[in-house]
Design a protein around this motif. Structure first.
Motif, PDB file in Angstrom:
ATOM      1  N   ALA A 141       0.826  -1.205   0.000  1.00 53.45           N
ATOM      2  CA  ALA A 141       0.000   0.000   0.000  1.00 53.45           C
ATOM      3  C   ALA A 141       0.859   1.253   0.000  1.00 53.45           C
ATOM      4  O   ALA A 141       0.498   2.273  -0.613  1.00 53.45           O
ATOM      5  CB  ALA A 141      -0.937  -0.009   1.208  1.00 53.45           C
ATOM      6  N   GLY A 142       2.014   1.193   0.684  1.00 48.49           N
ATOM      7  CA  GLY A 142       2.924   2.335   0.682  1.00 48.49           C
ATOM      8  C   GLY A 142       3.419   2.648  -0.713  1.00 48.49           C
ATOM      9  O   GLY A 142       3.447   3.813  -1.133  1.00 48.49           O
ATOM     10  N   PHE A 143       3.800   1.614  -1.467  1.00 53.90           N
ATOM     11  CA  PHE A 143       4.219   1.823  -2.848  1.00 53.90           C
ATOM     12  C   PHE A 143       3.054   2.370  -3.681  1.00 53.90           C
ATOM     13  O   PHE A 143       3.246   3.228  -4.549  1.00 53.90           O
ATOM     14  CB  PHE A 143       4.738   0.524  -3.462  1.00 53.90           C
ATOM     15  N   GLY A 144       1.859   1.848  -3.416  1.00 52.52           N
ATOM     16  CA  GLY A 144       0.688   2.318  -4.162  1.00 52.52           C
ATOM     17  C   GLY A 144       0.413   3.792  -3.917  1.00 52.52           C
ATOM     18  O   GLY A 144       0.134   4.551  -4.852  1.00 52.52           O
ATOM     19  N   MET A 145       0.493   4.210  -2.657  1.00 51.57           N
ATOM     20  CA  MET A 145       0.249   5.623  -2.346  1.00 51.57           C
ATOM     21  C   MET A 145       1.364   6.513  -2.883  1.00 51.57           C
ATOM     22  O   MET A 145       1.113   7.650  -3.307  1.00 51.57           O
ATOM     23  CB  MET A 145       0.070   5.800  -0.834  1.00 51.57           C
ATOM     24  N   GLN A 146       2.594   6.012  -2.884  1.00 50.87           N
ATOM     25  CA  GLN A 146       3.700   6.763  -3.472  1.00 50.87           C
ATOM     26  C   GLN A 146       3.468   6.942  -4.969  1.00 50.87           C
ATOM     27  O   GLN A 146       3.734   8.022  -5.527  1.00 50.87           O
ATOM     28  CB  GLN A 146       5.018   6.039  -3.229  1.00 50.87           C
ATOM     29  N   PHE A 147       2.954   5.906  -5.623  1.00 50.03           N
ATOM     30  CA  PHE A 147       2.615   5.976  -7.039  1.00 50.03           C
ATOM     31  C   PHE A 147       1.603   7.094  -7.271  1.00 50.03           C
ATOM     32  O   PHE A 147       1.752   7.923  -8.179  1.00 50.03           O
ATOM     33  CB  PHE A 147       2.042   4.625  -7.485  1.00 50.03           C
ATOM     34  N   GLY A 148       0.572   7.125  -6.430  1.00 53.47           N
ATOM     35  CA  GLY A 148      -0.437   8.175  -6.561  1.00 53.47           C
ATOM     36  C   GLY A 148       0.121   9.566  -6.339  1.00 53.47           C
ATOM     37  O   GLY A 148      -0.229  10.518  -7.051  1.00 53.47           O
ATOM     38  N   TYR A 149       1.014   9.680  -5.360  1.00 55.24           N
ATOM     39  CA  TYR A 149       1.643  10.970  -5.083  1.00 55.24           C
ATOM     40  C   TYR A 149       2.453  11.448  -6.283  1.00 55.24           C
ATOM     41  O   TYR A 149       2.389  12.633  -6.661  1.00 55.24           O
ATOM     42  CB  TYR A 149       2.544  10.856  -3.856  1.00 55.24           C
ATOM     43  N   LEU A 150       3.203  10.524  -6.894  1.00 55.16           N
ATOM     44  CA  LEU A 150       4.021  10.907  -8.047  1.00 55.16           C
ATOM     45  C   LEU A 150       3.165  11.302  -9.245  1.00 55.16           C
ATOM     46  O   LEU A 150       3.538  12.191 -10.008  1.00 55.16           O
ATOM     47  CB  LEU A 150       4.961   9.753  -8.414  1.00 55.16           C
ATOM     48  N   ILE A 151       2.021  10.651  -9.400  1.00 61.68           N
ATOM     49  CA  ILE A 151       1.084  11.044 -10.463  1.00 61.68           C
ATOM     50  C   ILE A 151       0.622  12.479 -10.236  1.00 61.68           C
ATOM     51  O   ILE A 151       0.622  13.315 -11.156  1.00 61.68           O
ATOM     52  CB  ILE A 151      -0.131  10.100 -10.500  1.00 61.68           C
ATOM     53  N   LEU A 152       0.222  12.769  -9.001  1.00 62.35           N
ATOM     54  CA  LEU A 152      -0.236  14.122  -8.670  1.00 62.35           C
ATOM     55  C   LEU A 152       0.887  15.143  -8.847  1.00 62.35           C
ATOM     56  O   LEU A 152       0.662  16.257  -9.342  1.00 62.35           O
ATOM     57  CB  LEU A 152      -0.754  14.165  -7.231  1.00 62.35           C
ATOM     58  N   LYS A 153       2.093  14.753  -8.437  1.00 62.83           N
ATOM     59  CA  LYS A 153       3.234  15.655  -8.577  1.00 62.83           C
ATOM     60  C   LYS A 153       3.505  15.965 -10.044  1.00 62.83           C
ATOM     61  O   LYS A 153       3.775  17.113 -10.414  1.00 62.83           O
ATOM     62  CB  LYS A 153       4.473  15.034  -7.941  1.00 62.83           C
ATOM     63  N   SER A 154       3.439  14.944 -10.900  1.00 62.76           N
ATOM     64  CA  SER A 154       3.711  15.148 -12.322  1.00 62.76           C
ATOM     65  C   SER A 154       2.660  16.044 -12.978  1.00 62.76           C
ATOM     66  O   SER A 154       2.925  16.694 -13.985  1.00 62.76           O
ATOM     67  CB  SER A 154       3.775  13.806 -13.055  1.00 62.76           C
ATOM     68  N   LEU A 155       1.464  16.045 -12.379  1.00 62.64           N
ATOM     69  CA  LEU A 155       0.388  16.892 -12.909  1.00 62.64           C
ATOM     70  C   LEU A 155       0.417  18.294 -12.310  1.00 62.64           C
ATOM     71  O   LEU A 155      -0.387  19.152 -12.685  1.00 62.64           O
ATOM     72  CB  LEU A 155      -0.976  16.251 -12.618  1.00 62.64           C
ATOM     73  N   GLY A 156       1.315  18.496 -11.354  1.00 62.89           N
ATOM     74  CA  GLY A 156       1.426  19.810 -10.732  1.00 62.89           C
ATOM     75  C   GLY A 156       0.393  20.060  -9.657  1.00 62.89           C
ATOM     76  O   GLY A 156       0.160  21.204  -9.269  1.00 62.89           O
ATOM     77  N   GLU A 157      -0.227  18.962  -9.158  1.00 62.72           N
ATOM     78  CA  GLU A 157      -1.272  19.119  -8.147  1.00 62.72           C
ATOM     79  C   GLU A 157      -0.709  19.192  -6.737  1.00 62.72           C
ATOM     80  O   GLU A 157      -1.402  19.601  -5.811  1.00 62.72           O
ATOM     81  CB  GLU A 157      -2.271  17.954  -8.238  1.00 62.72           C
ATOM     82  N   VAL A 158       0.526  18.744  -6.550  1.00 65.45           N
ATOM     83  CA  VAL A 158       1.180  18.849  -5.245  1.00 65.45           C
ATOM     84  C   VAL A 158       2.574  19.412  -5.460  1.00 65.45           C
ATOM     85  O   VAL A 158       3.156  19.279  -6.540  1.00 65.45           O
ATOM     86  CB  VAL A 158       1.274  17.473  -4.536  1.00 65.45           C
ATOM     87  N   GLY A 159       3.103  20.034  -4.421  1.00 61.60           N
ATOM     88  CA  GLY A 159       4.449  20.594  -4.541  1.00 61.60           C
ATOM     89  C   GLY A 159       4.463  21.844  -5.403  1.00 61.60           C
ATOM     90  O   GLY A 159       3.460  22.518  -5.614  1.00 61.60           O
TER      91      GLY A 159
END
Length: 206
Positions: A141-159
């Motif tokens: 689940a940790g890897f899964g949530m990291q995957f989601g975070y990176l998707i959001l980061k690549s879209l400019g939604e976080v950071g």
């Protein structure tokens, strides 16, 4: 590539996601233990379904083998799917953790409320395989949530909204996730062996 050192390095690299995984699971356990009446209607259908499967497997010609196959493939497939479906912004891994925590907290609390030996349930029914199975699920689940975070980061939604800050090392993450998947499946294989033999034996003689 699949060394234990590399796996350990990955866990440290994504330690925030792994810590979040632990916290969500712990929250699920607490909710399941503290709201038994409310949680009953959510988790009982799944528990009853698993109970029916368990009884069916116990009555088969080779119960230990059938238990092993069911437990291993059920957990392995779910864990890999949790990693992959984390791409949907990490929502499904978080939900998966919460529900698993709810079930665990509910089962232990309900057993105590019905006069069962909770310590016996934990020591004989959960610990033998759970010390390996639960960490494997948390890591998936940790890897899964990291995957989601990176998707959001690549879209400019976080950071940062700056393009240079949205760059994601997808190759590095996919190598880590692939290595993690191998180790997770290995851990679940060991846990399934223990659950279908030692845990099964202890449950039959409790």
């Amino acid at each position: 590539m699949f060394s234990i050192r590399g796996f350990g390095s990955d866990l440290r690299k994504y330690k925030r996601a792994m810590l979040l995984s632990i916290l969500i699971f712990a929250a699920g356990v607490a909710l399941g233990a503290g709201n038994v009446d409310l949680i009953t209607r959510w988790v009982m259908p799944d528990i009853e379904r698993l109970g029916e499967i368990s009884r069916s497997l116990a009555q088969s010609d080779h119960p230990e083998l059938n238990f092993f196959l069911f437990i291993f493939f059920n957990n392995a497939v779910k864990s890999i799917m949790v990693i992959l479906l984390g791409a949907i912004f990490g929502i499904l891994p978080a939900f998966f953790l919460l529900m698993n925590g709810l079930v665990l907290g509910f089962v232990v609390t309900a057993a105590g409320a019905e006069g069962g030996n909770v310590l016996n349930l934990i020591v004989r029914g959960l610990l033998p395989h759970g010390v390996i199975e639960i960490p494997a699920i948390l890591i998936a689940a940790g890897f899964g949530m990291q995957f989601g975070y990176l998707i959001l980061k690549s879209l400019g939604e976080v950071g940062s909204r700056d393009a240079s800050e949205r760059t994601v090392d997808w190759r590095g993450f996919l190598i880590s996730a692939g290595r993690g998947a191998i180790w997770i499946v290995g851990m679940l294989l060991i846990a399934a062996v223990i659950e279908s033999t030692l845990t099964f034996y202890l449950a039959q003689h409790s």
